[in-house]
Scaffold this motif. Sequence first.
Motif, short mmCIF file in Angstrom:
data_model
loop_
_atom_site.label_atom_id
_atom_site.label_comp_id
_atom_site.label_asym_id
_atom_site.label_seq_id
_atom_site.Cartn_x
_atom_site.Cartn_y
_atom_site.Cartn_z
N LEU A 95 0.81 -1.21 0.00
CA LEU A 95 0.00 0.00 0.00
C LEU A 95 0.84 1.27 0.00
O LEU A 95 0.40 2.31 -0.48
N PHE A 98 1.52 2.13 -3.56
CA PHE A 98 0.27 2.58 -4.16
C PHE A 98 -0.03 4.02 -3.77
O PHE A 98 -0.37 4.86 -4.62
N LYS A 236 -7.57 -0.44 -4.19
CA LYS A 236 -6.51 -0.07 -5.13
C LYS A 236 -7.05 0.14 -6.55
O LYS A 236 -6.50 0.92 -7.33
#
Length: 265
Positions: A95, A98, A236
């Motif tokens: 994450l 991301f 996501k």
Amino acid sequence: MRWTTEAEAALKKVPFFVRKKVKSRVEKETTAEGKTMVDIKAVKTTQKRYLSGMTAEVKGYQLDTCFGSNGCPNRIGISDDLLKRLEGVLQAADLLSFLKDQVGDNLKFHHEFRVTVADCPNACSQPQIKDIGIIGAVMPAITEETCSQCAACVEVCPDDAITINETVAIDRDRCMACGKCILDCPTGTIGEKEKGYRVLLGGKLGRHPRLARELPGIFNEQEVLDIVDACLVLYKKKSRGGKRFAAVLTDADFDQLAEQFCQQS
């Protein structure tokens, strides 16, 4: 470690989502200086240093739990293994990369994806306002054992979910699956039907607060991990510019997750 009254008051003003980290850092730095008491100067110094370097502390997610492992009498089950496996799922999602792609280098703690585990419905870790909240649960059931009509279950239930007339009845709409009635029933008339976790999705605070919605059912450890993984994939896929999971989770998304996982539970 001891804290002065002024230092404790200052700590309470720190935003709750970083308070635990700030406290830990204050005590660590105070110990490193050879002191045994945290004063207001130590709090302010550490807080300033901590917030200025926040970006370096962001890891892309927050995984929290309640105080159940410290001997809380309300703890329904042991979630230690689940926490370890959740950490693995969150790490595998990468994450941080991301969020850097979506937000840039100026990441803050409020950008992180938040998952929390509460070991009972008292929910000290605030699962209702997290991206994913996980609550320990044990669903009671009426067995074939004869009820003595002692009313111990009625007295112990904090949600007024149990009544006794000629037989014991449990109001499923009021029951929070805390298991107190199971433990207090002396005859075994109330037993354990199902044990696992409740799962709540899409909670948040901020300018537009929203309470998380609960998926119907009680889920085992592997099902919880599968739900979290599916939510991360969805997040996501849909989140842009650092939007929280609650902002991108639509009613249709929730219904699809419920259809996918609740039929399995």
